[in-house]
Design a protein around this motif. Structure first.
Motif, PDB file in Angstrom:
ATOM      1  N   VAL A   1       1.232  -1.187   0.523  1.00 13.05           N
ATOM      2  CA  VAL A   1       0.009   0.200   0.259  1.00 13.05           C
ATOM      3  C   VAL A   1       1.281   1.340   0.268  1.00 13.05           C
ATOM      4  CG1 VAL A   1      -1.613   1.527   1.368  1.00 13.05           C
ATOM      5  CG2 VAL A   1      -1.754  -1.055   0.915  1.00 13.05           C
ATOM      6  N   GLY A   2       0.797   2.011  -0.831  1.00 11.66           N
ATOM      7  CA  GLY A   2       0.973   3.374  -1.199  1.00 11.66           C
ATOM      8  C   GLY A   2       2.687   3.620  -1.767  1.00 11.66           C
ATOM      9  N   LYS A   3       2.775   2.135  -2.247  1.00 13.05           N
ATOM     10  CA  LYS A   3       3.477   2.170  -4.095  1.00 13.05           C
ATOM     11  C   LYS A   3       3.195   2.656  -4.916  1.00 13.05           C
ATOM     12  CE  LYS A   3       8.240   0.044  -1.808  1.00 13.05           C
ATOM     13  NZ  LYS A   3       8.339  -1.927  -1.034  1.00 13.05           N
ATOM     14  N   HIS A   4       3.844   3.034  -5.843  1.00 14.74           N
ATOM     15  CA  HIS A   4       3.995   2.855  -7.324  1.00 14.74           C
ATOM     16  C   HIS A   4       3.638   1.937  -8.330  1.00 14.74           C
ATOM     17  CE1 HIS A   4       3.643   7.079  -6.637  1.00 14.74           C
ATOM     18  NE2 HIS A   4       4.024   7.051  -5.602  1.00 14.74           N
TER      19      HIS A   4
ATOM     20  N   SER B   1      -0.892   1.191 -21.188  1.00 12.81           N
ATOM     21  CA  SER B   1       0.320   1.476 -20.224  1.00 12.81           C
ATOM     22  C   SER B   1      -0.784   1.943 -18.981  1.00 12.81           C
ATOM     23  CB  SER B   1       1.451   1.644 -20.318  1.00 12.81           C
ATOM     24  OG  SER B   1       1.851   2.597 -20.425  1.00 12.81           O
ATOM     25  N   LEU B   2      -0.620   2.275 -17.365  1.00  9.21           N
ATOM     26  CA  LEU B   2      -1.337   2.819 -16.325  1.00  9.21           C
ATOM     27  C   LEU B   2      -0.424   2.279 -15.437  1.00  9.21           C
ATOM     28  CD1 LEU B   2      -3.911   4.397 -15.619  1.00  9.21           C
ATOM     29  CD2 LEU B   2      -5.036   1.894 -14.399  1.00  9.21           C
ATOM     30  N   ARG B   3      -0.518   3.957 -15.159  1.00  9.13           N
ATOM     31  CA  ARG B   3       0.250   4.018 -13.784  1.00  9.13           C
ATOM     32  C   ARG B   3      -1.046   3.845 -12.865  1.00  9.13           C
ATOM     33  NH1 ARG B   3       6.179   4.963 -13.817  1.00  9.13           N
ATOM     34  NH2 ARG B   3       5.890   6.445 -12.144  1.00  9.13           N
ATOM     35  N   PHE B   4      -0.033   3.331 -11.165  1.00 10.75           N
ATOM     36  CA  PHE B   4      -1.335   4.027 -10.369  1.00 10.75           C
ATOM     37  C   PHE B   4      -0.484   3.531  -8.644  1.00 10.75           C
ATOM     38  CE2 PHE B   4      -1.329  -0.285 -11.200  1.00 10.75           C
ATOM     39  CZ  PHE B   4      -1.413  -0.913  -9.693  1.00 10.75           C
ATOM     40  N   ARG B   5      -1.217   4.307  -7.615  1.00  3.79           N
ATOM     41  CA  ARG B   5      -0.334   3.509  -6.308  1.00  3.79           C
ATOM     42  C   ARG B   5      -1.556   3.274  -5.853  1.00  3.79           C
ATOM     43  NH1 ARG B   5       0.417   8.900  -2.819  1.00  3.79           N
ATOM     44  NH2 ARG B   5       2.101   9.213  -4.044  1.00  3.79           N
ATOM     45  N   ALA B   6      -1.283   1.541  -5.023  1.00  4.92           N
ATOM     46  CA  ALA B   6      -1.500   0.606  -4.715  1.00  4.92           C
ATOM     47  C   ALA B   6      -1.890   1.403  -3.728  1.00  4.92           C
ATOM     48  CB  ALA B   6      -0.809  -0.359  -3.959  1.00  4.92           C
ATOM     49  N   THR B   7      -3.601   0.984  -3.543  1.00  2.93           N
ATOM     50  CA  THR B   7      -4.375   1.423  -2.035  1.00  2.93           C
ATOM     51  C   THR B   7      -5.174   0.039  -1.390  1.00  2.93           C
ATOM     52  OG1 THR B   7      -6.854   1.378  -3.388  1.00  2.93           O
ATOM     53  CG2 THR B   7      -5.400   3.642  -2.736  1.00  2.93           C
ATOM     54  N   ARG B   8      -4.828  -1.165  -1.531  1.00  2.00           N
ATOM     55  CA  ARG B   8      -5.056  -1.965  -0.924  1.00  2.00           C
ATOM     56  C   ARG B   8      -3.845  -3.301  -0.948  1.00  2.00           C
ATOM     57  NH1 ARG B   8     -10.769  -3.797  -4.018  1.00  2.00           N
ATOM     58  NH2 ARG B   8     -10.831  -1.536  -3.152  1.00  2.00           N
ATOM     59  N   SER B   9      -3.758  -4.023   0.298  1.00  2.00           N
ATOM     60  CA  SER B   9      -2.351  -4.750  -0.312  1.00  2.00           C
ATOM     61  C   SER B   9      -2.750  -6.653  -1.107  1.00  2.00           C
ATOM     62  CB  SER B   9      -2.253  -5.585   1.736  1.00  2.00           C
ATOM     63  OG  SER B   9      -3.399  -6.236   1.633  1.00  2.00           O
TER      64      SER B   9
ATOM     65  N   ASP C   1       4.798  -4.280 -13.009  1.00  2.00           N
ATOM     66  CA  ASP C   1       5.967  -4.087 -12.891  1.00  2.00           C
ATOM     67  C   ASP C   1       5.849  -3.063 -10.915  1.00  2.00           C
ATOM     68  OD1 ASP C   1       8.181  -4.867 -14.801  1.00  2.00           O
ATOM     69  OD2 ASP C   1       6.138  -4.357 -16.128  1.00  2.00           O
ATOM     70  N   GLU C   2       6.766  -3.055 -10.389  1.00  2.00           N
ATOM     71  CA  GLU C   2       7.181  -1.744  -9.305  1.00  2.00           C
ATOM     72  C   GLU C   2       7.254  -0.809  -9.703  1.00  2.00           C
ATOM     73  OE1 GLU C   2       8.963  -0.521  -5.047  1.00  2.00           O
ATOM     74  OE2 GLU C   2       8.360  -2.285  -5.367  1.00  2.00           O
ATOM     75  N   ALA C   3       7.291   0.650  -9.851  1.00  2.00           N
ATOM     76  CA  ALA C   3       7.342   2.063 -10.847  1.00  2.00           C
ATOM     77  C   ALA C   3       8.461   3.076  -9.899  1.00  2.00           C
ATOM     78  CB  ALA C   3       6.423   2.482 -11.753  1.00  2.00           C
ATOM     79  N   ALA C   4       8.617   3.458 -10.560  1.00  2.00           N
ATOM     80  CA  ALA C   4       9.502   4.808  -9.313  1.00  2.00           C
ATOM     81  C   ALA C   4       8.186   6.312  -9.289  1.00  2.00           C
ATOM     82  CB  ALA C   4      10.205   5.497 -10.322  1.00  2.00           C
ATOM     83  N   PRO C   5       8.187   6.939  -8.082  1.00  2.00           N
ATOM     84  CA  PRO C   5       7.184   7.565  -7.956  1.00  2.00           C
ATOM     85  C   PRO C   5       7.300   8.671  -9.190  1.00  2.00           C
ATOM     86  CG  PRO C   5       8.013   7.350  -5.820  1.00  2.00           C
ATOM     87  CD  PRO C   5       8.909   6.456  -7.227  1.00  2.00           C
TER      88      PRO C   5
END
Length: 377
Positions: free
Chosen positions: A71-74, A126-134, A160-164
């Motif tokens: 949660v909170g990661k991009h 593609s779509l970048r997002f910030r996780a709001t759930r685990s 993939d995990e992305a940089a902010p």
């Protein structure tokens, strides 16, 4: 790792993540759709997954296995989609339907990648997002909010995990005009305008000519879908005759500014420049659409004359219930802190919903400089 549908889903992480995130799983069809592995339509020598409505028309969603997130990661989802003969239809009281796109189960209907329709060759989305759930799942959506005809294919989807990244909005995302500006934000358009009524209206119109054209076209379809030109001609006549002169000077000046600004930016409808009557009609489209039942309920002068139905009239005959808007208001002792609470639900066909994604921030220079926002819900 590859799913049973031949690399239709690959969960590959640039940084070390829990092993559960890498667990493969097949696409699960959700709603009225079918999904089959297609060895005849390939990309890079790999089979794809074909998506079709289970009947001649339906909404299609493919959902991946559940993946664990922080949660909170991009993160960024990406993949390749292709369409053939895909047409989209709205489903009346739902969100405006979209084409083939990528999203996540946790994200609302209007947050997704670019969408494809018609006949499109393989296109990377593609779509970048910030996780709001685990825990979440990737979704491929076709005709979300309505339904679709045709076929779509998906292949090579990855998470993939992305940089902010840099703060949003970036300079390139902002379109400005004097003190006004606009930029996209999570499926919405953030629009800031300021000044006196005509000036801020001009800013509004100048920065949004395409959206105003699209909204007018949807209003015309709402009035008369078989002939939009005729429908809008009728709407303009009603707006001019019934509503235009009932507005306060400030509101009318702002609408005049919107019309002039849109026209100055090239805004047209049916081959002519957008004008004040267009903007008034667009702002009173609900009243125009409900004018007939409203007139029916208005006093005629016959009230109080004792005109009652004859004795053989069956007053108990049921009348089909109509759709109604609902509203609620409370203040004083009825609320916890004595402040006002107001809520409203609107019941009408959401043909216009695609254009209700504007967050409007208004600043009056001559009214102590305070700002407030208008957000459609």
């Amino acid at each position: 790792m590859i799913s049973p549908y031949k690399s239709c889903l690959v969960l590959a992480l640039a940084l070390p993540l829990p092993a559960a995130l890498l667990a493969p799983g097949p696409w699960t069809p959700v709603g009225g759709t079918t999904a089959v592995s297609d060895s005849k339509v390939t990309r890079g020598g790999r089979s794809s997954t074909r998506i079709e409505p289970s009947s001649t028309f339906g909404q299609g969603t493919l959902r991946s296995a559940r993946v664990k997130l922080s949660v909170g990661k991009h993160y960024e989802i990406s993949g390749w989609l292709r369409t053939e003969g895909v047409t989209i239809e709205d489903a009346n009281r739902t969100a405006v339907a979209t084409g083939a796109s990528l999203s996540m189960s946790s994200l609302p209907w209007d947050v997704h990648s670019e969408s494809l329709a018609g006949n499109r060759e393989w296109t990377r989305l593609s779509l970048r997002f910030r996780a709001t759930r685990s825990e979440d799942a990737i979704e491929v959506r076709v005709g979300a909010g309505g339904g679709f005809h045709g076929k779509a294919w998906v292949e090579g989807v990855s998470l993939d995990e992305a940089a902010p990244g840099e703060a949003w909005p970036t300079r390139l995302a902002v379109q400005s005009f004097g003190p006004a500006y606009r930029f996209p934000k999570a499926g919405w358009i953030q629009l800031h305008i300021e000044g006196q009524p005509y000036e801020r209206g001009f800013q509004h119109g100048y920065l949004m000519p395409d959206e105003i054209e699209g909204y007018i076209d949807r209003c015309a379809a709402q009035i008369y879908p078989k002939d939009r030109a005729l429908g809008w001609q009728q709407a303009r006549a009603i707006a001019d005759a019934v509503f235009l002169r009932g507005f306060d000077a400030e509101i009318l000046a702002e609408m005049k500014g919107i019309a002039d600004g849109a026209a100055a930016a090239g805004g047209k409808y049916q081959g002519r420049k957008i004008d004040l009557v267009d903007i008034v009609a667009a702002n009173t489209i609900t009243e125009i659409d409900l004018l007939a039942p409203a007139a029916h309920a208005a006093p005629t002068g016959l009230e109080g004359l004792g005109l009652t139905p004859p004795a053989y009239f069956d007053a108990n005959k049921p009348v089909p219930p109509g759709e109604r808007c609902s509203a609620f208001a409370a203040t004083g002792k009825a609320t916890r802190n004595g402040r006002m609470v107001i809520a409203h639900t609107t019941f009408w066909p959401l043909t216009l919903a695609e254009q209700t994604n504007i967050m409007l921030d208004i600043k009056w220079r001559w009214a102590r400089g305070h700002s407030f926002g208008l957000v459609p819900r």
